[in-house]
Design a protein around this motif. Structure first.
Motif, mmCIF file in Angstrom:
data_model
loop_
_atom_site.group_PDB
_atom_site.id
_atom_site.type_symbol
_atom_site.label_atom_id
_atom_site.label_comp_id
_atom_site.label_asym_id
_atom_site.label_seq_id
_atom_site.Cartn_x
_atom_site.Cartn_y
_atom_site.Cartn_z
ATOM 1 N N THR A 138 7.507 16.271 12.898
ATOM 2 C CA THR A 138 6.653 15.276 12.249
ATOM 3 C C THR A 138 6.968 13.879 12.753
ATOM 4 O OG1 THR A 138 6.515 16.656 10.264
ATOM 5 C CG2 THR A 138 5.922 14.339 10.026
ATOM 6 N N MET A 139 8.241 13.568 12.926
ATOM 7 C CA MET A 139 8.638 12.265 13.451
ATOM 8 C C MET A 139 8.053 12.037 14.844
ATOM 9 S SD MET A 139 12.661 12.233 12.307
ATOM 10 C CE MET A 139 12.995 10.554 12.827
ATOM 11 N N LEU A 193 -1.052 19.119 9.167
ATOM 12 C CA LEU A 193 -1.755 17.862 9.401
ATOM 13 C C LEU A 193 -0.869 16.828 10.071
ATOM 14 C CD1 LEU A 193 -3.627 17.516 5.973
ATOM 15 C CD2 LEU A 193 -4.597 18.252 8.157
ATOM 16 N N PHE A 194 0.463 17.017 10.003
ATOM 17 C CA PHE A 194 1.377 15.968 10.454
ATOM 18 C C PHE A 194 2.250 16.377 11.642
ATOM 19 C CE2 PHE A 194 0.562 15.564 5.901
ATOM 20 C CZ PHE A 194 -0.117 14.363 5.920
ATOM 21 N N PHE A 195 2.217 17.643 12.040
ATOM 22 C CA PHE A 195 2.949 17.982 13.256
ATOM 23 C C PHE A 195 2.110 18.805 14.227
ATOM 24 C CE2 PHE A 195 3.798 21.877 10.852
ATOM 25 C CZ PHE A 195 3.748 22.866 11.829
ATOM 26 N N LEU A 231 0.813 -1.207 0.000
ATOM 27 C CA LEU A 231 0.000 0.000 0.000
ATOM 28 C C LEU A 231 0.856 1.271 0.000
ATOM 29 C CD1 LEU A 231 -2.631 -1.071 2.701
ATOM 30 C CD2 LEU A 231 -2.696 -1.457 0.228
ATOM 31 N N LEU A 232 0.457 2.236 -0.811
ATOM 32 C CA LEU A 232 1.056 3.563 -0.817
ATOM 33 C C LEU A 232 -0.040 4.585 -0.522
ATOM 34 C CD1 LEU A 232 3.336 3.450 -4.008
ATOM 35 C CD2 LEU A 232 4.053 3.171 -1.633
ATOM 36 N N PHE A 233 0.074 5.267 0.607
ATOM 37 C CA PHE A 233 -0.898 6.293 0.985
ATOM 38 C C PHE A 233 -0.347 7.664 0.589
ATOM 39 C CE2 PHE A 233 -1.841 2.743 3.768
ATOM 40 C CZ PHE A 233 -3.234 2.725 3.819
ATOM 41 N N ASP A 234 -1.022 8.321 -0.336
ATOM 42 C CA ASP A 234 -0.620 9.643 -0.813
ATOM 43 C C ASP A 234 -1.421 10.696 -0.058
ATOM 44 O OD1 ASP A 234 0.304 11.793 -2.210
ATOM 45 O OD2 ASP A 234 -0.557 11.225 -4.152
ATOM 46 N N PHE A 235 -0.746 11.400 0.867
ATOM 47 C CA PHE A 235 -1.425 12.364 1.737
ATOM 48 C C PHE A 235 -1.311 13.786 1.195
ATOM 49 C CE2 PHE A 235 -1.744 9.142 5.011
ATOM 50 C CZ PHE A 235 -2.830 9.583 5.780
ATOM 51 N N PRO A 236 -2.149 14.700 1.714
ATOM 52 C CA PRO A 236 -2.045 16.113 1.311
ATOM 53 C C PRO A 236 -0.711 16.717 1.733
ATOM 54 C CG PRO A 236 -4.129 15.683 2.451
ATOM 55 C CD PRO A 236 -3.272 14.478 2.638
ATOM 56 N N GLY A 237 -0.393 17.869 1.157
ATOM 57 C CA GLY A 237 0.875 18.528 1.454
ATOM 58 C C GLY A 237 0.794 19.552 2.572
ATOM 59 N N GLN A 238 -0.343 19.707 3.211
ATOM 60 C CA GLN A 238 -0.456 20.669 4.303
ATOM 61 C C GLN A 238 0.287 20.138 5.524
ATOM 62 O OE1 GLN A 238 -4.441 21.467 5.563
ATOM 63 N NE2 GLN A 238 -3.894 23.289 6.748
ATOM 64 N N VAL A 239 1.394 20.785 5.864
ATOM 65 C CA VAL A 239 2.289 20.234 6.878
ATOM 66 C C VAL A 239 1.653 20.237 8.265
ATOM 67 C CG1 VAL A 239 4.355 20.834 5.584
ATOM 68 C CG2 VAL A 239 3.405 22.491 7.191
ATOM 69 N N HIS A 247 -2.083 18.943 13.918
ATOM 70 C CA HIS A 247 -3.392 18.316 14.073
ATOM 71 C C HIS A 247 -3.243 16.797 14.235
ATOM 72 C CE1 HIS A 247 -5.409 22.063 13.153
ATOM 73 N NE2 HIS A 247 -4.635 22.211 12.091
ATOM 74 N N SER A 248 -4.224 16.198 14.849
ATOM 75 C CA SER A 248 -4.141 14.768 15.156
ATOM 76 C C SER A 248 -4.940 13.890 14.200
ATOM 77 C CB SER A 248 -4.644 14.511 16.588
ATOM 78 O OG SER A 248 -6.000 14.919 16.724
ATOM 79 N N ASN A 249 -5.697 14.484 13.264
ATOM 80 C CA ASN A 249 -6.599 13.693 12.432
ATOM 81 C C ASN A 249 -5.863 12.652 11.598
ATOM 82 O OD1 ASN A 249 -7.835 16.846 12.174
ATOM 83 N ND2 ASN A 249 -9.184 15.287 13.013
ATOM 84 N N ALA A 250 -4.834 13.086 10.859
ATOM 85 C CA ALA A 250 -4.106 12.156 9.997
ATOM 86 C C ALA A 250 -3.446 11.055 10.814
ATOM 87 C CB ALA A 250 -3.067 12.910 9.169
ATOM 88 N N ARG A 251 -2.871 11.428 11.959
ATOM 89 C CA ARG A 251 -2.252 10.422 12.833
ATOM 90 C C ARG A 251 -3.291 9.433 13.339
ATOM 91 N NH1 ARG A 251 -0.046 12.546 18.425
ATOM 92 N NH2 ARG A 251 -2.318 12.703 18.691
ATOM 93 N N ASN A 252 -4.445 9.928 13.729
ATOM 94 C CA ASN A 252 -5.495 9.046 14.233
ATOM 95 C C ASN A 252 -5.984 8.092 13.153
ATOM 96 O OD1 ASN A 252 -5.300 10.337 16.691
ATOM 97 N ND2 ASN A 252 -7.077 11.659 16.345
ATOM 98 N N VAL A 253 -6.098 8.591 11.932
ATOM 99 C CA VAL A 253 -6.525 7.736 10.823
ATOM 100 C C VAL A 253 -5.565 6.575 10.643
ATOM 101 C CG1 VAL A 253 -6.752 7.625 8.306
ATOM 102 C CG2 VAL A 253 -7.851 9.475 9.572
ATOM 103 N N MET A 254 -4.267 6.881 10.618
ATOM 104 C CA MET A 254 -3.284 5.826 10.392
ATOM 105 C C MET A 254 -3.222 4.864 11.578
ATOM 106 S SD MET A 254 -2.712 6.710 7.448
ATOM 107 C CE MET A 254 -1.895 5.145 7.178
#
Length: 304
Positions: free
Chosen positions: A160-161, A111-113, A101-109, A115-122
Protein backbone atom coordinates in the motif's frame (compact mmCIF):
# COMPACT_ATOMS: atom_id res chain seq x y z
CA UNK A 1 -2.53 24.96 1.40
CA UNK A 2 -4.88 22.47 3.06
CA UNK A 3 -3.89 19.56 5.27
CA UNK A 4 -5.57 16.30 6.06
CA UNK A 5 -5.53 12.52 6.32
CA UNK A 6 -6.45 9.67 4.01
CA UNK A 7 -7.80 6.98 6.36
CA UNK A 8 -7.50 3.47 4.94
CA UNK A 9 -7.26 -0.09 6.19
CA UNK A 10 -8.91 -3.52 5.99
CA UNK A 11 -12.54 -4.03 7.02
CA UNK A 12 -12.95 -3.98 10.78
CA UNK A 13 -9.73 -2.10 11.46
CA UNK A 14 -11.67 0.85 12.90
CA UNK A 15 -11.56 3.50 10.16
CA UNK A 16 -14.97 5.03 10.85
CA UNK A 17 -14.40 4.94 14.61
CA UNK A 18 -11.01 6.54 14.00
CA UNK A 19 -12.51 9.36 11.91
CA UNK A 20 -15.10 9.99 14.60
CA UNK A 21 -12.59 10.04 17.44
CA UNK A 22 -9.95 11.97 15.51
CA UNK A 23 -12.43 14.65 14.45
CA UNK A 24 -13.52 15.11 18.07
CA UNK A 25 -9.91 15.34 19.24
CA UNK A 26 -8.93 17.85 16.57
CA UNK A 27 -11.98 19.97 17.33
CA UNK A 28 -10.98 19.90 20.98
CA UNK A 29 -7.58 21.40 20.19
CA UNK A 30 -9.05 24.09 17.97
CA UNK A 31 -8.98 22.78 14.41
CA UNK A 32 -12.03 22.96 12.20
CA UNK A 33 -12.46 19.47 10.80
CA UNK A 34 -14.43 18.24 7.81
CA UNK A 35 -14.93 14.48 7.43
CA UNK A 36 -15.43 13.27 3.87
CA UNK A 37 -17.04 9.84 3.58
CA UNK A 38 -15.87 8.11 0.41
CA UNK A 39 -17.20 4.69 1.41
CA UNK A 40 -20.45 4.09 -0.50
CA UNK A 41 -21.13 1.04 1.69
CA UNK A 42 -20.99 2.98 4.96
CA UNK A 43 -24.62 3.87 5.62
CA UNK A 44 -24.41 4.41 9.39
CA UNK A 45 -22.00 7.24 10.12
CA UNK A 46 -21.32 8.19 13.76
CA UNK A 47 -19.80 11.54 12.78
CA UNK A 48 -21.18 14.63 11.10
CA UNK A 49 -20.35 14.19 7.43
CA UNK A 50 -19.35 17.27 5.42
CA UNK A 51 -19.32 15.38 2.10
CA UNK A 52 -20.88 11.98 1.47
CA UNK A 53 -20.19 9.92 -1.64
CA UNK A 54 -23.71 8.50 -1.36
CA UNK A 55 -24.95 11.83 -2.68
CA UNK A 56 -23.14 10.87 -5.90
CA UNK A 57 -23.43 7.08 -6.02
CA UNK A 58 -24.67 4.30 -3.75
CA UNK A 59 -23.22 0.81 -3.57
CA UNK A 60 -26.65 -0.81 -3.26
CA UNK A 61 -27.81 0.87 -6.47
CA UNK A 62 -24.68 -0.25 -8.32
CA UNK A 63 -25.06 -3.85 -7.15
CA UNK A 64 -28.70 -3.99 -8.22
CA UNK A 65 -28.25 -2.23 -11.54
CA UNK A 66 -25.12 -4.05 -12.70
CA UNK A 67 -25.53 -7.39 -10.87
CA UNK A 68 -22.24 -6.92 -9.02
CA UNK A 69 -21.12 -8.19 -5.66
CA UNK A 70 -19.82 -5.88 -2.90
CA UNK A 71 -16.19 -5.97 -4.08
CA UNK A 72 -16.97 -5.37 -7.73
CA UNK A 73 -19.47 -2.70 -6.72
CA UNK A 74 -16.87 -0.81 -4.70
CA UNK A 75 -14.40 -0.88 -7.60
CA UNK A 76 -17.16 0.48 -9.85
CA UNK A 77 -17.93 3.26 -7.34
CA UNK A 78 -14.29 4.34 -7.13
CA UNK A 79 -14.04 4.33 -10.92
CA UNK A 80 -17.21 6.41 -11.09
CA UNK A 81 -15.83 8.85 -8.53
CA UNK A 82 -12.61 9.23 -10.53
CA UNK A 83 -14.57 10.02 -13.68
CA UNK A 84 -16.72 12.51 -11.77
CA UNK A 85 -13.91 14.09 -9.77
CA UNK A 86 -15.31 17.54 -10.54
CA UNK A 87 -18.22 16.74 -8.21
CA UNK A 88 -15.86 16.11 -5.30
CA UNK A 89 -13.74 19.16 -6.13
CA UNK A 90 -16.78 21.44 -6.09
CA UNK A 91 -17.83 20.04 -2.72
CA UNK A 92 -14.35 20.48 -1.27
CA UNK A 93 -13.68 24.05 -2.40
CA UNK A 94 -15.84 25.73 0.30
CA UNK A 95 -13.89 23.78 2.94
CA UNK A 96 -10.41 24.71 1.76
CA UNK A 97 -10.15 28.04 3.53
CA UNK A 98 -10.03 26.87 7.13
CA UNK A 99 -10.76 23.15 7.45
CA UNK A 100 -8.62 20.12 8.20
CA UNK A 101 -9.79 17.18 6.05
CA UNK A 102 -10.36 13.54 6.97
CA UNK A 103 -11.07 11.21 4.04
CA UNK A 104 -12.82 8.02 5.17
CA UNK A 105 -12.21 5.38 2.47
CA UNK A 106 -13.73 1.91 1.95
CA UNK A 107 -12.11 -1.11 3.57
CA UNK A 108 -11.54 -3.08 0.36
CA UNK A 109 -7.77 -3.46 0.40
CA UNK A 110 -7.51 -4.05 -3.37
CA UNK A 111 -8.37 -0.40 -3.92
CA UNK A 112 -5.06 0.65 -2.35
CA UNK A 113 -2.47 -1.85 -3.54
CA UNK A 114 -3.92 -3.14 -6.80
CA UNK A 115 -6.41 -0.78 -8.47
CA UNK A 116 -5.44 2.76 -9.38
CA UNK A 117 -8.79 4.55 -8.95
CA UNK A 118 -8.39 5.64 -5.32
CA UNK A 119 -4.79 6.71 -5.94
CA UNK A 120 -5.81 8.69 -9.01
CA UNK A 121 -8.58 10.43 -7.08
CA UNK A 122 -6.21 11.57 -4.36
CA UNK A 123 -3.48 12.59 -6.82
CA UNK A 124 -5.91 14.76 -8.78
CA UNK A 125 -7.16 16.44 -5.62
CA UNK A 126 -3.62 17.04 -4.40
CA UNK A 127 -2.57 18.69 -7.66
CA UNK A 128 -5.70 20.74 -8.31
CA UNK A 129 -6.50 21.83 -4.75
CA UNK A 130 -2.97 21.97 -3.29
CA UNK A 131 -3.65 19.43 -0.55
CA UNK A 132 -1.04 18.04 1.83
CA UNK A 133 -2.28 14.59 2.84
CA UNK A 134 -0.92 11.73 4.92
CA UNK A 135 -2.17 8.18 4.46
CA UNK A 136 -3.08 6.67 7.84
CA UNK A 137 -3.21 2.91 7.37
CA UNK A 138 -5.01 1.13 10.22
CA UNK A 139 -4.25 -2.51 11.04
CA UNK A 140 -6.13 -4.31 13.80
CA UNK A 141 -3.68 -5.11 16.61
CA UNK A 142 -5.12 -8.62 17.02
CA UNK A 143 -3.15 -9.67 13.90
CA UNK A 144 0.01 -9.55 16.00
CA UNK A 145 -1.23 -12.61 17.89
CA UNK A 146 -0.92 -14.79 14.77
CA UNK A 147 2.53 -14.74 13.10
CA UNK A 148 1.09 -15.65 9.69
CA UNK A 149 -1.52 -12.90 9.80
CA UNK A 150 1.09 -10.43 11.03
CA UNK A 151 3.33 -11.14 8.02
CA UNK A 152 0.29 -10.68 5.78
CA UNK A 153 -0.34 -7.31 7.44
CA UNK A 154 3.28 -6.32 6.81
CA UNK A 155 3.01 -7.21 3.13
CA UNK A 156 -0.27 -5.33 2.82
CA UNK A 157 1.24 -2.26 4.50
CA UNK A 158 4.33 -2.33 2.30
CA UNK A 159 2.43 -2.76 -0.97
CA UNK A 160 0.00 0.00 0.00
CA UNK A 161 2.84 2.39 0.80
CA UNK A 162 4.49 1.74 -2.56
CA UNK A 163 1.23 2.00 -4.48
CA UNK A 164 -0.20 5.19 -2.97
CA UNK A 165 3.08 7.14 -2.91
CA UNK A 166 1.88 9.41 -0.10
CA UNK A 167 3.41 10.30 3.26
CA UNK A 168 2.39 7.19 5.15
CA UNK A 169 1.88 6.11 8.76
CA UNK A 170 0.96 2.54 9.65
CA UNK A 171 -1.04 2.20 12.85
CA UNK A 172 -1.87 -0.78 15.07
CA UNK A 173 -5.40 0.16 16.09
CA UNK A 174 -7.37 -1.14 19.09
CA UNK A 175 -4.13 -1.53 20.99
CA UNK A 176 -6.06 -1.34 24.26
CA UNK A 177 -7.68 -4.69 23.41
CA UNK A 178 -4.53 -6.55 22.42
CA UNK A 179 -4.25 -8.47 25.70
CA UNK A 180 -7.74 -9.87 25.24
CA UNK A 181 -6.77 -11.35 21.87
CA UNK A 182 -4.16 -13.70 23.33
CA UNK A 183 -0.54 -13.74 24.46
CA UNK A 184 2.02 -12.22 22.14
CA UNK A 185 5.04 -14.30 21.22
CA UNK A 186 7.31 -11.25 21.67
CA UNK A 187 7.22 -7.82 23.26
CA UNK A 188 5.04 -5.20 21.55
CA UNK A 189 8.17 -3.32 20.40
CA UNK A 190 9.04 -6.26 18.17
CA UNK A 191 5.78 -5.82 16.25
CA UNK A 192 5.96 -2.04 16.01
CA UNK A 193 9.63 -1.72 15.03
CA UNK A 194 9.72 -4.61 12.50
CA UNK A 195 13.47 -5.01 12.82
CA UNK A 196 14.33 -8.74 12.73
CA UNK A 197 11.67 -11.08 11.37
CA UNK A 198 13.87 -14.16 11.66
CA UNK A 199 12.58 -14.63 15.20
CA UNK A 200 9.05 -14.62 13.88
CA UNK A 201 9.99 -17.10 11.19
CA UNK A 202 11.35 -19.49 13.81
CA UNK A 203 8.08 -19.19 15.68
CA UNK A 204 6.15 -19.98 12.50
CA UNK A 205 8.23 -23.11 11.88
CA UNK A 206 6.80 -24.63 15.06
CA UNK A 207 3.32 -24.57 13.53
CA UNK A 208 2.78 -27.72 11.43
CA UNK A 209 0.37 -25.81 9.19
CA UNK A 210 3.12 -23.36 8.24
CA UNK A 211 6.13 -25.66 8.15
CA UNK A 212 5.72 -26.61 4.49
CA UNK A 213 5.73 -22.93 3.53
CA UNK A 214 9.00 -22.27 5.34
CA UNK A 215 10.93 -21.20 2.23
CA UNK A 216 8.12 -18.92 1.02
CA UNK A 217 7.82 -17.33 4.46
CA UNK A 218 11.55 -16.67 4.56
CA UNK A 219 11.50 -14.98 1.17
CA UNK A 220 8.53 -12.82 2.11
CA UNK A 221 10.26 -11.72 5.31
CA UNK A 222 13.38 -10.90 3.28
CA UNK A 223 11.35 -8.70 0.95
CA UNK A 224 9.89 -6.76 3.88
CA UNK A 225 13.29 -6.31 5.51
CA UNK A 226 15.02 -5.35 2.26
CA UNK A 227 12.59 -2.48 1.70
CA UNK A 228 12.93 -1.47 5.36
CA UNK A 229 9.93 0.87 5.13
CA UNK A 230 7.31 -0.62 7.44
CA UNK A 231 6.90 0.15 11.10
CA UNK A 232 3.87 0.83 13.23
CA UNK A 233 2.56 3.40 15.65
CA UNK A 234 0.00 2.30 18.20
CA UNK A 235 -3.43 3.77 18.85
CA UNK A 236 -6.08 3.62 21.53
CA UNK A 237 -8.71 5.95 20.12
CA UNK A 238 -10.20 6.42 23.59
CA UNK A 239 -6.91 7.64 25.05
CA UNK A 240 -6.10 11.32 24.57
CA UNK A 241 -2.36 10.81 24.91
CA UNK A 242 -2.32 8.03 22.32
CA UNK A 243 -4.28 10.11 19.82
CA UNK A 244 -2.09 13.14 20.54
CA UNK A 245 1.09 11.19 19.80
CA UNK A 246 -0.34 10.04 16.49
CA UNK A 247 -1.43 13.57 15.57
CA UNK A 248 2.13 14.77 16.11
CA UNK A 249 3.49 12.12 13.75
CA UNK A 250 0.90 12.98 11.10
CA UNK A 251 1.62 16.70 11.43
CA UNK A 252 5.31 16.06 10.89
CA UNK A 253 4.71 13.86 7.86
CA UNK A 254 2.45 16.26 5.94
CA UNK A 255 4.11 19.49 7.11
CA UNK A 256 1.23 20.86 9.15
CA UNK A 257 3.60 21.86 11.97
CA UNK A 258 5.25 24.38 9.63
CA UNK A 259 2.00 25.91 8.37
CA UNK A 260 1.11 27.84 11.52
CA UNK A 261 3.68 27.90 14.27
CA UNK A 262 1.43 29.96 16.51
CA UNK A 263 -1.53 27.56 16.42
CA UNK A 264 0.64 24.45 16.60
CA UNK A 265 2.27 25.60 19.80
CA UNK A 266 -1.12 26.13 21.40
CA UNK A 267 -2.48 22.80 20.19
CA UNK A 268 0.29 20.60 21.49
CA UNK A 269 0.46 22.45 24.76
CA UNK A 270 -3.17 21.43 25.22
CA UNK A 271 -2.35 17.81 24.48
CA UNK A 272 0.37 17.69 27.12
CA UNK A 273 -1.56 19.31 29.92
CA UNK A 274 -5.11 17.95 29.53
CA UNK A 275 -8.23 20.14 29.57
CA UNK A 276 -7.06 23.71 29.30
CA UNK A 277 -8.23 27.29 29.16
CA UNK A 278 -7.49 28.74 25.70
CA UNK A 279 -6.76 32.21 27.06
CA UNK A 280 -3.97 30.85 29.24
CA UNK A 281 -2.01 29.89 26.12
CA UNK A 282 -2.30 33.14 24.21
CA UNK A 283 1.23 34.32 25.02
CA UNK A 284 2.02 37.92 24.14
CA UNK A 285 5.35 37.20 22.48
CA UNK A 286 5.56 35.22 19.27
CA UNK A 287 9.22 34.38 19.94
CA UNK A 288 8.32 32.58 23.14
CA UNK A 289 5.74 30.49 21.31
CA UNK A 290 8.28 29.58 18.63
CA UNK A 291 10.79 28.42 21.26
CA UNK A 292 8.11 26.41 23.03
CA UNK A 293 7.18 24.64 19.79
CA UNK A 294 10.77 23.77 18.93
CA UNK A 295 11.49 22.43 22.40
CA UNK A 296 8.30 20.37 22.37
CA UNK A 297 9.16 18.61 19.14
CA UNK A 298 12.77 18.06 20.13
CA UNK A 299 11.86 16.21 23.34
CA UNK A 300 8.61 14.55 22.25
CA UNK A 301 10.32 11.30 21.20
CA UNK A 302 11.72 10.93 24.70
CA UNK A 303 8.67 11.68 26.79
CA UNK A 304 6.14 9.64 24.83
Amino acid sequence: MVFGQVVIGPPGSGKTTYCNGMSQFLNLIGRKVAVINLDPANDSLPYECAINIEDLIKLSDVMNEHSLGPNGGLVYCMDYLEKNIDWLESKLKPLLKDHYLLFDFPGQVELFFLHSNARNVMNKLIKKLDLRLTAVHLIDAHLCCDPGKYISALLLSLSTMLHLELPHINVLSKIDLIESYGKLAFNLDFYTDVEDLSYLQNHLDQDPRSAKYRKLTKELCNVIEDFNLVNFSTLDIQDKGSVGNLVKLIDKSNGYIFSSIDSSAVEFSKISAGPLDWDYYRYPLFVFMLIKLLVWYSISDYIF
